[in-house]
Design a protein around this motif. Structure first.
Motif, mmCIF file in Angstrom:
data_model
loop_
_atom_site.group_PDB
_atom_site.id
_atom_site.type_symbol
_atom_site.label_atom_id
_atom_site.label_comp_id
_atom_site.label_asym_id
_atom_site.label_seq_id
_atom_site.Cartn_x
_atom_site.Cartn_y
_atom_site.Cartn_z
ATOM 1 N N LEU A 52 0.676 -1.186 0.190
ATOM 2 C CA LEU A 52 0.024 0.128 0.023
ATOM 3 C C LEU A 52 0.904 1.272 0.009
ATOM 4 C CD1 LEU A 52 -2.551 -0.982 2.863
ATOM 5 C CD2 LEU A 52 -2.841 -1.293 0.161
ATOM 6 N N TYR A 53 0.519 2.086 -0.708
ATOM 7 C CA TYR A 53 1.307 3.480 -1.017
ATOM 8 C C TYR A 53 0.265 4.501 -0.568
ATOM 9 C CZ TYR A 53 4.595 0.693 -3.784
ATOM 10 O OH TYR A 53 5.308 -0.305 -4.041
ATOM 11 N N PRO A 54 0.826 5.975 -0.293
ATOM 12 C CA PRO A 54 0.212 7.093 0.124
ATOM 13 C C PRO A 54 -0.989 7.122 -0.807
ATOM 14 C CG PRO A 54 2.394 7.268 0.575
ATOM 15 C CD PRO A 54 2.489 5.863 -0.093
ATOM 16 N N GLY A 55 -1.874 7.299 -0.569
ATOM 17 C CA GLY A 55 -3.046 7.770 -1.278
ATOM 18 C C GLY A 55 -4.248 6.400 -1.334
ATOM 19 N N ASP A 56 -3.628 5.212 -0.917
ATOM 20 C CA ASP A 56 -4.451 4.191 -1.185
ATOM 21 C C ASP A 56 -5.503 4.126 -0.246
ATOM 22 O OD1 ASP A 56 -2.962 3.022 -3.608
ATOM 23 O OD2 ASP A 56 -1.812 1.646 -2.317
ATOM 24 N N GLN A 57 -6.601 3.654 -0.565
ATOM 25 C CA GLN A 57 -7.821 3.462 0.354
ATOM 26 C C GLN A 57 -8.212 2.209 0.779
ATOM 27 O OE1 GLN A 57 -10.978 5.855 -1.264
ATOM 28 N NE2 GLN A 57 -9.799 7.754 -1.065
ATOM 29 N N VAL A 58 -8.387 1.903 2.029
ATOM 30 C CA VAL A 58 -8.699 0.341 2.374
ATOM 31 C C VAL A 58 -10.009 0.576 3.176
ATOM 32 C CG1 VAL A 58 -7.778 -1.330 3.751
ATOM 33 C CG2 VAL A 58 -6.160 -0.034 2.617
ATOM 34 N N GLU A 59 -10.866 -0.309 2.881
ATOM 35 C CA GLU A 59 -12.204 -0.461 3.451
ATOM 36 C C GLU A 59 -12.196 -1.971 3.997
ATOM 37 O OE1 GLU A 59 -15.691 0.428 1.205
ATOM 38 O OE2 GLU A 59 -14.320 1.299 -0.398
ATOM 39 N N VAL A 60 -12.424 -1.858 5.359
ATOM 40 C CA VAL A 60 -12.403 -3.208 6.156
ATOM 41 C C VAL A 60 -13.815 -3.335 7.031
ATOM 42 C CG1 VAL A 60 -11.449 -4.504 8.016
ATOM 43 C CG2 VAL A 60 -10.041 -2.986 6.738
ATOM 44 N N GLU A 61 -14.691 -4.382 6.506
ATOM 45 C CA GLU A 61 -15.888 -4.654 7.056
ATOM 46 C C GLU A 61 -15.854 -4.604 8.692
ATOM 47 O OE1 GLU A 61 -18.672 -7.713 5.770
ATOM 48 O OE2 GLU A 61 -17.766 -7.486 3.712
ATOM 49 N N ASP A 62 -16.856 -3.902 9.310
ATOM 50 C CA ASP A 62 -17.024 -3.826 10.598
ATOM 51 C C ASP A 62 -15.786 -3.249 11.466
ATOM 52 O OD1 ASP A 62 -19.304 -5.408 10.560
ATOM 53 O OD2 ASP A 62 -18.234 -7.216 10.601
ATOM 54 N N CYS A 63 -15.014 -2.560 10.726
ATOM 55 C CA CYS A 63 -13.876 -1.703 11.155
ATOM 56 C C CYS A 63 -13.834 -0.409 10.655
ATOM 57 C CB CYS A 63 -12.697 -2.349 10.859
ATOM 58 S SG CYS A 63 -11.299 -1.876 11.783
ATOM 59 N N GLY A 64 -13.839 -0.030 9.664
ATOM 60 C CA GLY A 64 -14.069 1.150 8.788
ATOM 61 C C GLY A 64 -13.518 1.411 7.536
ATOM 62 N N SER A 65 -13.163 2.608 7.155
ATOM 63 C CA SER A 65 -12.489 3.195 5.970
ATOM 64 C C SER A 65 -11.081 3.917 6.298
ATOM 65 C CB SER A 65 -13.366 4.085 5.198
ATOM 66 O OG SER A 65 -14.381 3.275 4.590
ATOM 67 N N PHE A 66 -10.129 3.634 5.598
ATOM 68 C CA PHE A 66 -8.900 4.323 5.912
ATOM 69 C C PHE A 66 -8.519 4.755 4.629
ATOM 70 C CE2 PHE A 66 -9.952 0.859 8.843
ATOM 71 C CZ PHE A 66 -9.729 1.555 10.065
ATOM 72 N N GLN A 67 -7.274 5.712 4.935
ATOM 73 C CA GLN A 67 -6.388 6.365 3.840
ATOM 74 C C GLN A 67 -5.145 6.376 4.379
ATOM 75 O OE1 GLN A 67 -7.611 9.792 1.409
ATOM 76 N NE2 GLN A 67 -6.164 9.794 0.327
ATOM 77 N N VAL A 68 -4.067 5.702 3.501
ATOM 78 C CA VAL A 68 -2.810 5.719 3.516
ATOM 79 C C VAL A 68 -2.164 7.085 3.383
ATOM 80 C CG1 VAL A 68 -0.488 4.627 3.140
ATOM 81 C CG2 VAL A 68 -2.634 3.178 2.842
ATOM 82 N N ALA A 69 -1.405 7.628 4.481
ATOM 83 C CA ALA A 69 -0.849 8.885 4.210
ATOM 84 C C ALA A 69 0.530 8.920 4.633
ATOM 85 C CB ALA A 69 -1.534 9.850 5.262
#
Length: 71
Positions: A52-69
């Motif tokens: 994963l590189y800065p700018g990538d977005q990760v969605e995890v069920e039952d945990c939330g949404s995240f963005q790599v910075a």
């Protein structure tokens, strides 16, 4: 969406899931990925070693949404 800051060029997905407090062990990360509960940039992902590189977005069920910075 929560920002997760990394201090290197990239971070592997299993390490990212631990950093984001979605799992506490690598085994839990593997299970989460095998169950199809993780999306990277909108697409289902099963590879623990996915970089994963800065700018990538990760969605995890039952945990939330995240963005790599970057730091």
């Amino acid at each position: 969406m929560k920002l997760i800051t990394i201090h290197s060029e990239y971070i592997k997905l299993d390490t990212f899931l631990k950093l984001a407090d979605c799992v506490s062990t690598g085994g839990m990360a593997k299970a989460l990925l095998q169950e199809g509960m993780v999306k990277v940039n909108g697409e289902s992902e099963e590879r623990r070693g996915r970089k994963l590189y800065p700018g990538d977005q990760v969605e995890v069920e039952d945990c939330g949404s995240f963005q790599v910075a970057a730091q």
